[in-house]
Design a protein around this motif. Structure first.
Motif: not given
Length: 313
Positions: A186-198
C-alpha cells in the motif's frame, strides 16, 4: 633507458589496452609512454605490440615478454616487502575508491590517523557508487558492499553495515505506518537502481533466517546514495539504507524508523585489490588500517527498534 620503468610502462599499456590510459594512471605524458615503448622495442629488437585503430594486441614475443615482466616485477615487489621493517615506512602513491557514504561517514573522519601513521603515502581517494575497473583505471584497491562478483580480485571482508527502513513523519502521517511486510504493497518508495545494470534494488528483510526481497512501487529512482537520502527527506517515499546515513536524521526526528521488528539483512563490506598487487607495502598498509577502522567502529548508537550490535567479520 630505464629498463625497470620500461617494463612497468609496458605492463600498464597491456593492462589498460591504451597508451593514453596507461599514461594517465602512471602520471606520465602520453608522448613519454609512446617513446618508452618504441625505445623498448628497439632495444629488444622485437615488435611487442600490434597497434590497430581500435585496440592493441600482443605479439608472440610481446606475450612472452609480458609474462616475464610480471614475474620480475612481482619478485622485486616481494623482495622489497620482505625487507620492509617497522622502522621503514611504506611510501608512494595509493589510489583507492569507495562508496561516498562509507567514505564520508567512516573512512574520511579517520584519515588524520592514517596520515600520522603513514606520512609518506600519498592517497588519491575516489568516492563513487559506480562500478570501476581497477586495472583499466589504475586503482590499487576498492571498498565495496554486498555480494562480490569479480573473482579476479582478492577480497577481504572488513565489516557489516546495518540497514534501516524509514520515512519522514509527514509521509507516515499521510500514508500511515506499515506494520507488516504485506502493508508495503500500500506504500511507495524512493527506489535505488544500479548504475551498472539499471535494475532497481528491492527492499530486503530477514524473516525466520530467510532473506525476503520486496519490490517497491515508486515514481522516483536514483543511482546515488546522497540523492536517494535527499529524496527521502523530501517525503517522496519510504527509504531503506545504511544506519550510518540516517542516524542523525532519526535523532533529529526528520526521519522515523518503521518495521522495527523486521530487520533488513546486514550488508557485508569488503576491501578488494588485484592479485598482482597484494604484496604492495602501501596496499597492505591501507588494508590493515581500514580493517582496524571497521573492526573498532561500533556503527551507530543503539536506538529503539534498530539492531546496531557490532559484528566482526
Amino acid at each position: 633507458m630505464d629498463r625497470l620503468q620500461a617494463m612497468q610502462v609496458f605492463m600498464r599499456v597491456v593492462e589498460t589496452n591504451s597508451f593514453s590510459k596507461a599514461a594517465e594512471t602512471l602520471s606520465l605524458a602520453p608522448s613519454s609512454v609512446t617513446s618508452i615503448i618504441k625505445n623498448l622495442e628497439a632495444f629488444l629488437n622485437v615488435r611487442l605490440l600490434q597497434r590497430t585503430t581500435r585496440r592493441l594486441n600482443l605479439t608472440a614475443d610481446g606475450s612472452e615478454y609480458f609474462d616475464r615482466c610480471r614475474q620480475i616485477l612481482q619478485f622485486i615487489e616481494e623482495t622489497e616487502a620482505s625487507l620492509h621493517s617497522a622502522t621503514r615506512q611504506p611510501k608512494g602513491r595509493l589510489r583507492i575508491d569507495m562508496p561516498g557514504s562509507i567514505g564520508r561517514m567512516i573512512v574520511l573522519p579517520k584519515l588524520a590517523e592514517f596520515e600520522k601513521r603513514y606520512p609518506d603515502i600519498e592517497l588519491m581517494i575516489g568516492l563513487t557508487d559506480r562500478p570501476v575497473d581497477l586495472i583499466q583505471e589504475g586503482i590499487d584497491c576498492v571498498i565495496r558492499t554486498g555480494a562480490l562478483a569479480d573473482s579476479s580480485l582478492v577480497a577481504k571482508r572488513i565489516g557489516l553495515l546495518h540497514w534501516v527502513t524509514c520515512a519522514t513523519p509527514e509521509y507516515l502521517q499521510f500514508h500511515g505506518e506499515p506494520k507488516t511486510i504485506e502493508d508495503l504493497s500500500k506504500h511507495h518508495a524512493v527506489n535505488y537502481f544500479s548504475s551498472g545494470t539499471g535494475r532497481v534494488t528491492p527492499f530486503s528483510f530477514r524473516i525466520d533466517g530467510k532473506d525476503i526481497p520486496v519490490q517497491m512501487s515508486g515514481n522516483i529512482a536514483v543511482n546515488q546514495s546522497e540523492a536517494y537520502l535527499a529524496c527521502g527527506l523530501e517525503g517522496l517515499g519510504l527509504l531503506q539504507l545504511s544506519a550510518y546515513n540516517v542516524i542523525e536524521h532519526l535523532a533529529s526526528g526528520r526521519l522515523v524508523s518503521v518495521l522495527k521488528d523486521i530487520q533488513a539483512p546486514p550488508l557485508p563490506v569488503s576491501l578488494m585489490f588485484p592479485h598482482n598487487r597484494h604484496l604492495s607495502p602501501t596496499v597492505r598498509a591501507f588494508v590493515d588500517w581500514a580493517s582496524e577502522v571497521f573492526d573498532n567502529d561500533t556503527g551507530v548508537r543503539a536506538m529503539p527498534g534498530i539492531d546496531v550490535t557490532p559484528n566482526n567479520p
